[in-house]
Design a protein around this motif. Structure first.
Motif, PDB file in Angstrom:
ATOM      1  N   PHE A 155      17.349  10.974  -9.002  1.00 21.49           N
ATOM      2  CA  PHE A 155      16.517  12.106  -8.586  1.00 21.49           C
ATOM      3  C   PHE A 155      15.620  11.733  -7.405  1.00 21.49           C
ATOM      4  CE2 PHE A 155      13.592   9.890 -11.319  1.00 21.49           C
ATOM      5  CZ  PHE A 155      12.331  10.216 -10.867  1.00 21.49           C
ATOM      6  N   ILE A 156      15.233  10.487  -7.368  1.00 15.73           N
ATOM      7  CA  ILE A 156      14.373  10.025  -6.270  1.00 15.73           C
ATOM      8  C   ILE A 156      15.087  10.189  -4.928  1.00 15.73           C
ATOM      9  CG2 ILE A 156      15.116   7.612  -6.492  1.00 15.73           C
ATOM     10  CD1 ILE A 156      12.345   6.780  -5.731  1.00 15.73           C
ATOM     11  N   LYS A 200      14.490  13.492  -3.119  1.00 17.80           N
ATOM     12  CA  LYS A 200      13.179  13.606  -2.470  1.00 17.80           C
ATOM     13  C   LYS A 200      13.165  12.889  -1.123  1.00 17.80           C
ATOM     14  CE  LYS A 200      10.579  13.812  -6.718  1.00 17.80           C
ATOM     15  NZ  LYS A 200       9.686  13.075  -7.576  1.00 17.80           N
ATOM     16  N   GLN A 208      15.032  14.731   1.401  1.00 18.25           N
ATOM     17  CA  GLN A 208      14.273  15.852   1.942  1.00 18.25           C
ATOM     18  C   GLN A 208      13.314  15.379   3.025  1.00 18.25           C
ATOM     19  OE1 GLN A 208      12.668  17.408  -1.658  1.00 18.25           O
ATOM     20  NE2 GLN A 208      14.176  19.034  -1.760  1.00 18.25           N
ATOM     21  N   ARG A 239      13.564  -1.900  -3.071  1.00 18.45           N
ATOM     22  CA  ARG A 239      13.453  -1.255  -4.396  1.00 18.45           C
ATOM     23  C   ARG A 239      14.749  -0.528  -4.761  1.00 18.45           C
ATOM     24  NH1 ARG A 239       7.474   1.059  -5.476  1.00 18.45           N
ATOM     25  NH2 ARG A 239       7.760   0.080  -7.492  1.00 18.45           N
ATOM     26  N   LEU A 246      17.182  -1.174  -8.081  1.00 20.01           N
ATOM     27  CA  LEU A 246      17.696  -0.111  -8.969  1.00 20.01           C
ATOM     28  C   LEU A 246      19.212  -0.142  -9.049  1.00 20.01           C
ATOM     29  CD1 LEU A 246      15.478   3.029  -8.256  1.00 20.01           C
ATOM     30  CD2 LEU A 246      15.306   1.387 -10.114  1.00 20.01           C
ATOM     31  N   TYR A 274       9.275  17.548  -4.546  1.00 16.73           N
ATOM     32  CA  TYR A 274       8.060  16.800  -4.885  1.00 16.73           C
ATOM     33  C   TYR A 274       7.273  17.537  -5.970  1.00 16.73           C
ATOM     34  CZ  TYR A 274       9.091  13.566  -1.199  1.00 16.73           C
ATOM     35  OH  TYR A 274       9.707  12.601  -0.449  1.00 16.73           O
ATOM     36  N   SER A 275       6.473  16.759  -6.700  1.00 16.78           N
ATOM     37  CA  SER A 275       5.765  17.328  -7.852  1.00 16.78           C
ATOM     38  C   SER A 275       4.705  18.349  -7.428  1.00 16.78           C
ATOM     39  CB  SER A 275       5.086  16.202  -8.621  1.00 16.78           C
ATOM     40  OG  SER A 275       4.059  15.656  -7.822  1.00 16.78           O
ATOM     41  N   ASP A 292       2.144   9.470   4.027  1.00 23.53           N
ATOM     42  CA  ASP A 292       1.449   8.650   3.023  1.00 23.53           C
ATOM     43  C   ASP A 292       1.492   9.299   1.648  1.00 23.53           C
ATOM     44  OD1 ASP A 292       0.845   6.533   4.570  1.00 23.53           O
ATOM     45  OD2 ASP A 292      -1.205   7.136   5.041  1.00 23.53           O
ATOM     46  N   LEU A 323       3.725  11.561   0.553  1.00 21.36           N
ATOM     47  CA  LEU A 323       5.111  11.545   0.059  1.00 21.36           C
ATOM     48  C   LEU A 323       5.468  10.156  -0.472  1.00 21.36           C
ATOM     49  CD1 LEU A 323       7.095  13.548   2.815  1.00 21.36           C
ATOM     50  CD2 LEU A 323       6.063  14.412   0.732  1.00 21.36           C
ATOM     51  N   GLN A 324       5.043   9.136   0.276  1.00 20.70           N
ATOM     52  CA  GLN A 324       5.389   7.768  -0.122  1.00 20.70           C
ATOM     53  C   GLN A 324       4.753   7.407  -1.462  1.00 20.70           C
ATOM     54  OE1 GLN A 324       7.636   5.809   1.362  1.00 20.70           O
ATOM     55  NE2 GLN A 324       7.335   4.276  -0.241  1.00 20.70           N
ATOM     56  N   GLU A 330       4.346   9.321  -3.999  1.00 25.15           N
ATOM     57  CA  GLU A 330       5.187   9.825  -5.089  1.00 25.15           C
ATOM     58  C   GLU A 330       6.488   9.021  -5.182  1.00 25.15           C
ATOM     59  OE1 GLU A 330       5.345  14.002  -5.840  1.00 25.15           O
ATOM     60  OE2 GLU A 330       7.354  13.856  -6.681  1.00 25.15           O
ATOM     61  N   ILE A 331       7.039   8.669  -4.045  1.00 25.70           N
ATOM     62  CA  ILE A 331       8.268   7.856  -4.063  1.00 25.70           C
ATOM     63  C   ILE A 331       7.976   6.511  -4.747  1.00 25.70           C
ATOM     64  CG2 ILE A 331       9.911   6.603  -2.571  1.00 25.70           C
ATOM     65  CD1 ILE A 331       9.942   9.030  -0.741  1.00 25.70           C
ATOM     66  N   ASP A 332       6.813   5.927  -4.426  1.00 21.16           N
ATOM     67  CA  ASP A 332       6.422   4.663  -5.078  1.00 21.16           C
ATOM     68  C   ASP A 332       6.303   4.841  -6.595  1.00 21.16           C
ATOM     69  OD1 ASP A 332       6.370   2.994  -2.903  1.00 21.16           O
ATOM     70  OD2 ASP A 332       4.260   3.336  -2.436  1.00 21.16           O
ATOM     71  N   ASP A 374       7.799   7.038  -8.405  1.00 22.74           N
ATOM     72  CA  ASP A 374       9.157   7.208  -8.954  1.00 22.74           C
ATOM     73  C   ASP A 374       9.841   5.846  -9.125  1.00 22.74           C
ATOM     74  OD1 ASP A 374       8.817   9.914  -8.995  1.00 22.74           O
ATOM     75  OD2 ASP A 374      10.045  10.336  -7.225  1.00 22.74           O
ATOM     76  N   PHE A 375       9.685   5.013  -8.122  1.00 25.77           N
ATOM     77  CA  PHE A 375      10.270   3.672  -8.196  1.00 25.77           C
ATOM     78  C   PHE A 375       9.689   2.908  -9.384  1.00 25.77           C
ATOM     79  CE2 PHE A 375      11.500   3.591  -3.510  1.00 25.77           C
ATOM     80  CZ  PHE A 375      12.842   3.443  -3.773  1.00 25.77           C
ATOM     81  N   ASP A 376       8.349   3.030  -9.535  1.00 20.23           N
ATOM     82  CA  ASP A 376       7.687   2.337 -10.652  1.00 20.23           C
ATOM     83  C   ASP A 376       8.270   2.822 -11.975  1.00 20.23           C
ATOM     84  OD1 ASP A 376       6.090   0.950  -8.932  1.00 20.23           O
ATOM     85  OD2 ASP A 376       4.349   2.275  -9.132  1.00 20.23           O
TER      86      ASP A 376
END
Lengths: 274, 124
Positions: free
Chosen positions: A126-127, A130, A133, A237, A241, B15-16, B43, B45-46, B48-50, B52-54
Motif C-alpha cells: 500500500f505504501i 502513496k 502519487q 527501506r 521490505l 495519504y491519511s 516533508d 508526505l515523507q 507518513e511514508i516513514d 508506513d515503513f516503520d
C-alpha cells in the motif's frame, strides 16, 4: 491465587535498543540539516544587514554630491542608480535562486521517485501507491525542467569550484581600493575622489554579490543533499521490505508443503483404520 | 501544476486524513506553488511514508548501507556549513575594510568642502 498472577510478556531488549538506535540515527541527519538551515538563515540576515549598511554608507558618501560641492549631479544620479540597480539585481538573484532550487529539487526527486517506483511495483504494497502519487505529482514538471536543471546544476558546480579563485581576485581589488584611498588622502582632488568613490561602490557590489551567491549555493546544496539522502533511505527501506517479503513467501511455501504432508499422514491413518 | 490542481491531487491521494489535514492548513492561504511550499509538502508526505515503513518493520538501524549513507550526508552538510561560514567571514572582513575606506574618503570630502567654503569667504 496463583491463577490470578499476571504473566508479563517478555520484553525483547534487542528490539527496544534497535528502535532507540533507529530514532537516534534518523534524528542525526535531520538535526544536522536543521542546524545548517539555521546557519543559512543567519547568513541571510547578516547579508541583509550588510546590504542596508552598505546602502546607508553609500548614501552618506553621496552627501557631498547632493549639496553640489564636490561631485556633479551625474554622480548623485549614478550613486542612486547603483543602489536601485543593486536592489533590482538582488531581487533577480533571489528569484533566480528560488527557481534554481525549485527546478533542481523537482528533478532530483523525480529521479528518486522513479527508482523507488520500480521497487514499489515489485512489492505491490500500500505504501507503494502513496509514493507513486508523490511521483506523479512531482513528475508533471519533470520533462520540462530536465534540461534547465542540468544546466543550473552545472552552473552552480562551476561557481562553487571557482569560488576560491573569485575570492582571490577580490582580495586584489580590495588592495587596489586601499591604495586609491591612500593616494586620495595624500592629494585630495575632485576627479580622484569620484574615481575612488566609484571603486568603493563597485567593491560593495562585488562583495555583497559574492555573499549572496555563497548563501544560494549553500542552500541549493544542502537541500540537494537532503533529497539524495531521503531517496537513498527510502530505497534501503524498500530493499529491507523486499527481503522480508521473500522470507515470508518461503515460509508460506514451507507451511503449504507441511500442510500437504499432514493431509497425507491423515490419509494413511484412514487407510490403516480401514 | 497550479495551486488548485495541487490541492485536488493531494485530496484525492491515499495519504491519511491526518496528513491531508496538515497539508490543508499549509495550503489554506497559498495562492501559488513555490519551492518553499514544495519542500514543506514533501516533508509532510515523507513523514507518513516513514511511518508506513516503520509499521511494515523496515528497520534501518543495523543496516550498514544506511549508516554509510547517513555518515556521508552529515559529512556533506558539515562541509557545506564550514564553507558558508568561511565565505561569510570573508565577506565581513572585506566589508569592514570597505567601510574603513569609505570613512576615510568621507573625511576627505568634508575637508574639501570646508576648503571650498574657506576659499569663497576669502574671495569675498
Amino acid at each position: 491465587m496463583e491463577n490470578n498472577k499476571t504473566i508479563e510478556k517478555p520484553v525483547d531488549k534487542s528490539l527496544e535498543n534497535s528502535q532507540a538506535d533507529t530514532e537516534k540515527i534518523t534524528d542525526k541527519g535531520q538535526e544536522r540539516y536543521e542546524k545548517i538551515s539555521k546557519s543559512i538563515s543567519t547568513a541571510k540576515t547578516k547579508l541583509s544587514d550588510w546590504i542596508s549598511r552598505g546602502a546607508r554608507g553609500l548614501g552618506r558618501l553621496m552627501k557631498g554630491a547632493a549639496i553640489g560641492v564636490l561631485s556633479s549631479p551625474e554622480a548623485t544620479v549614478a550613486g542612486g542608480k547603483f543602489v536601485v540597480n543593486k536592489t533590482v539585481e538582488e531581487t533577480k538573484t533571489v528569484t533566480e535562486g528560488a527557481k534554481i532550487i525549485a527546478e533542481t529539487i523537482t528533478g532530483t526527486v523525480v529521479e528518486g521517485v522513479k527508482s523507488a517506483i520500480d521497487d514499489i511495483n515489485k512489492m505491490d504494497k500500500f505504501i507503494g501507491k502513496k509514493a507513486e502519487q508523490a511521483g506523479e505529482w512531482i513528475g508533471y514538471k519533470a520533462a520540462a525542467v530536465e534540461d534547465f536543471t542540468t544546466k543550473k546544476y552545472h552552473e552552480a558546480k562551476t561557481w562553487v569550484n571557482n569560488k576560491k579563485e573569485v575570492a582571490g581576485a577580490w582580495v586584489v581589488d580590495a588592495a587596489l581600493i586601499t591604495e586609491a584611498v591612500a593616494s586620495l588622502v595624500a592629494e585630495p582632488v575632485v576627479e580622484k575622489y569620484n574615481q575612488t568613490k566609484e571603486k568603493i561602490e563597485k567593491g560593495y557590489e562585488n562583495i555583497l554579490t559574492y555573499g549572496q551567491k555563497s548563501i544560494e549555493s549553500a542552500n541549493l546544496w544542502a537541500r540537494n543533499k537532503k533529497d539524495s539522502f531521503i531517496e537513498k533511505k527510502n530505497a534501503i527501506r524498500f530493499k529491507i521490505l523486499e527481503r522480508k517479503e521473500e522470507i515470508q513467501n518461503k515460509r508460506l511455501e514451507m507451511t503449504k508443503s507441511k500442510l500437504e504432508q499432514y493431509k497425507k499422514v491423515g490419509q494413511m491413518e484412514a487407510v490403516i483404520a480401514a | 501544476m497550479n495551486i488548485q490542481e495541487l490541492k485536488d491531487f493531494l485530496t484525492r491521494s491515499d495519504y491519511s486524513d491526518e496528513t491531508k489535514s496538515v497539508l490543508s492548513s499549509i495550503l489554506a492561504d497559498k495562492t501559488e506553488v513555490t519551492p518553499g511550499l514544495i519542500f514543506q509538502i514533501k516533508d509532510v508526505l515523507q513523514k507518513e511514508i516513514d511511518a508506513d515503513f516503520d509499521e511494515l518493520g523496515a528497520d534501518v538501524s543495523n543496516d550498514p548501507e544506511y549508516k554509510k549513507a547517513e555518515e556521508e550526508y552529515i559529512e556533506d552538510l558539515n562541509k557545506i556549513e564550514n564553507d558558508l561560514n568561511e565565505d561569510m567571514n570573508f565577506v565581513e572582513k572585506e566589508l569592514k575594510q570597505l567601510d574603513e575606506n569609505r570613512n576615510k574618503i568621507s573625511k576627505v570630502a568634508d575637508e574639501m568642502e570646508a576648503d571650498k567654503i574657506k576659499q569663497s569667504i576669502q574671495e569675498k
